[in-house]
Motif scaffolding. Sequence first.
Motif, mmCIF file in Angstrom:
data_model
loop_
_atom_site.group_PDB
_atom_site.id
_atom_site.type_symbol
_atom_site.label_atom_id
_atom_site.label_comp_id
_atom_site.label_asym_id
_atom_site.label_seq_id
_atom_site.Cartn_x
_atom_site.Cartn_y
_atom_site.Cartn_z
ATOM 1 N N TYR A 40 -21.956 -20.446 -50.512
ATOM 2 C CA TYR A 40 -23.146 -20.566 -51.439
ATOM 3 C C TYR A 40 -23.414 -20.322 -51.884
ATOM 4 C CZ TYR A 40 -22.418 -25.945 -49.092
ATOM 5 O OH TYR A 40 -21.996 -26.782 -48.856
ATOM 6 N N VAL A 41 -23.938 -19.973 -53.175
ATOM 7 C CA VAL A 41 -25.042 -18.761 -54.060
ATOM 8 C C VAL A 41 -26.721 -20.101 -53.975
ATOM 9 C CG1 VAL A 41 -26.095 -18.694 -56.007
ATOM 10 C CG2 VAL A 41 -23.276 -17.889 -55.362
ATOM 11 N N VAL A 42 -27.666 -19.483 -53.515
ATOM 12 C CA VAL A 42 -29.081 -20.080 -52.990
ATOM 13 C C VAL A 42 -29.540 -18.754 -54.008
ATOM 14 C CG1 VAL A 42 -30.613 -20.791 -51.600
ATOM 15 C CG2 VAL A 42 -28.341 -21.134 -50.728
ATOM 16 N N VAL A 43 -30.409 -19.475 -54.362
ATOM 17 C CA VAL A 43 -31.463 -19.051 -55.567
ATOM 18 C C VAL A 43 -33.005 -19.883 -55.707
ATOM 19 C CG1 VAL A 43 -32.120 -19.277 -58.206
ATOM 20 C CG2 VAL A 43 -29.365 -19.651 -58.011
ATOM 21 N N THR A 44 -33.511 -18.681 -54.794
ATOM 22 C CA THR A 44 -35.343 -19.837 -54.501
ATOM 23 C C THR A 44 -35.511 -18.985 -55.854
ATOM 24 O OG1 THR A 44 -35.102 -17.479 -53.496
ATOM 25 C CG2 THR A 44 -34.303 -18.809 -52.007
ATOM 26 N N ILE A 45 -36.663 -19.600 -55.707
ATOM 27 C CA ILE A 45 -37.612 -20.359 -56.754
ATOM 28 C C ILE A 45 -39.400 -19.674 -56.189
ATOM 29 C CG2 ILE A 45 -39.021 -21.446 -58.594
ATOM 30 C CD1 ILE A 45 -36.187 -22.945 -58.691
ATOM 31 N N ASP A 46 -39.724 -18.602 -56.935
ATOM 32 C CA ASP A 46 -41.594 -18.538 -56.440
ATOM 33 C C ASP A 46 -42.369 -19.294 -57.647
ATOM 34 O OD1 ASP A 46 -41.850 -17.322 -54.738
ATOM 35 O OD2 ASP A 46 -41.949 -15.218 -54.415
ATOM 36 N N HIS A 47 -43.019 -20.964 -57.237
ATOM 37 C CA HIS A 47 -44.133 -21.232 -58.570
ATOM 38 C C HIS A 47 -45.186 -20.395 -58.425
ATOM 39 C CE1 HIS A 47 -40.955 -24.047 -58.317
ATOM 40 N NE2 HIS A 47 -41.448 -24.148 -56.936
ATOM 41 N N THR A 48 -45.354 -19.051 -59.706
ATOM 42 C CA THR A 48 -46.255 -18.020 -60.007
ATOM 43 C C THR A 48 -48.019 -19.041 -59.947
ATOM 44 O OG1 THR A 48 -44.795 -16.600 -60.639
ATOM 45 C CG2 THR A 48 -47.080 -16.690 -61.264
ATOM 46 N N HIS A 49 -48.709 -18.796 -59.265
ATOM 47 C CA HIS A 49 -50.133 -19.248 -59.050
ATOM 48 C C HIS A 49 -49.988 -20.431 -57.887
ATOM 49 C CE1 HIS A 49 -51.313 -16.072 -61.036
ATOM 50 N NE2 HIS A 49 -50.811 -16.035 -62.640
ATOM 51 N N ASP A 50 -48.954 -20.816 -57.419
ATOM 52 C CA ASP A 50 -48.843 -22.143 -56.577
ATOM 53 C C ASP A 50 -48.576 -21.137 -55.233
ATOM 54 O OD1 ASP A 50 -47.937 -23.496 -55.012
ATOM 55 O OD2 ASP A 50 -47.362 -24.710 -56.111
ATOM 56 N N ALA A 51 -47.408 -20.195 -55.417
ATOM 57 C CA ALA A 51 -47.709 -19.007 -54.061
ATOM 58 C C ALA A 51 -48.437 -18.071 -53.985
ATOM 59 C CB ALA A 51 -46.445 -18.457 -54.363
#
Length: 360
Positions: A138-149
Amino acid sequence: MMKALLALALAATPVATVTRLSLPPPTGPALIGTTTAHLIDRSRPDPWVASEENRELMVSIWYPARSVRGHQRAGWVSPGVAARINPPDSPYVLPVTHGHVDAPPANGRHPVVLYSPGFGVERTTGTVLVEDLVSHGYVVVTIDHTHDANFVEFPDGRIATAAIDPPNSPEEEERLLEKIVDVRVRDTRFVLDRLRRMPLARTMDLSRIGMFGASMGGTTAADVMLVDKRVRAGVNLDGSFIGPILDHDLKRPFLLFGSDSHGEQDETWTKAWERLRGPRYRIELKDSAHLSFTDYQALFPQLGLPPEQVEPVVGTIDAQRSIAIQRAYVRAFFDRHLRHRGGALLNGPSPLYPEIIFHP
């Protein structure tokens, strides 16, 4: 609790022996490459910091690699974040991942899975599950939710910190949680829009996209699916449901994967379950706890903290066993619904994994 435990251990009194923390190796045959992308959504300002005119996000793309020779292994977190969370005199060294920075991609186009982390934590906290999916193609794209993280480091060295003020009443809390989920949904849809222009886009089969997340990331996956049909299958790892998913039907495959007794204690799972009109699964991992579905399942037992501090957050289940079970079921779900093969573990209880309870 999670941040407090990690900070307590990493800031412990210096000792002569330094321990390198580690993540368990993935189980699949594919080598792993990883790269990052800085995305700027110029159509909206940052929802949490009024002075920021554009919403900025950081994502990591994890992918099957053709070769990793000459490409160093990526750190668990970026250097700037590592400096924030691990003091120089700490008795621990943060782990490295099994992903190799900018390694050449393997041939072919692979199904894509997006990952959204829990509230207040970074995209790196799902690495144990992410790497295993990639090792199986699989290709996996991980997301940072800025100012939530808690911390997000950008390529120019800026580090965005958490900026969501706590609510002052139950009513404010409800509105705040709904806003947090709405922002995350918008973030994710923006990432979906940018997939074709991302690094490694040629490795992605965008007709086969899934999404999973832990805690707040789990309801994010469900709420994204309600409004965006590009995501064909989703997984909630032990997260309460918030927002539209409680009032609208979802007709595509979804897995509720909970910690010990989570579903019995969380009425949002009952409400959301009734709204799932496609293939649906609800399973529970015995002796686990909320943070079992993050990398802290692997890391906290290595910190030398007393059981009364660790067990309430990652349970009493053996860490390696917990991770092996989670990897097997998450992969089985995406294999069945993105690859249309395998997935027999979802049919009912298995003697291989007696720790899994199926709920009707």
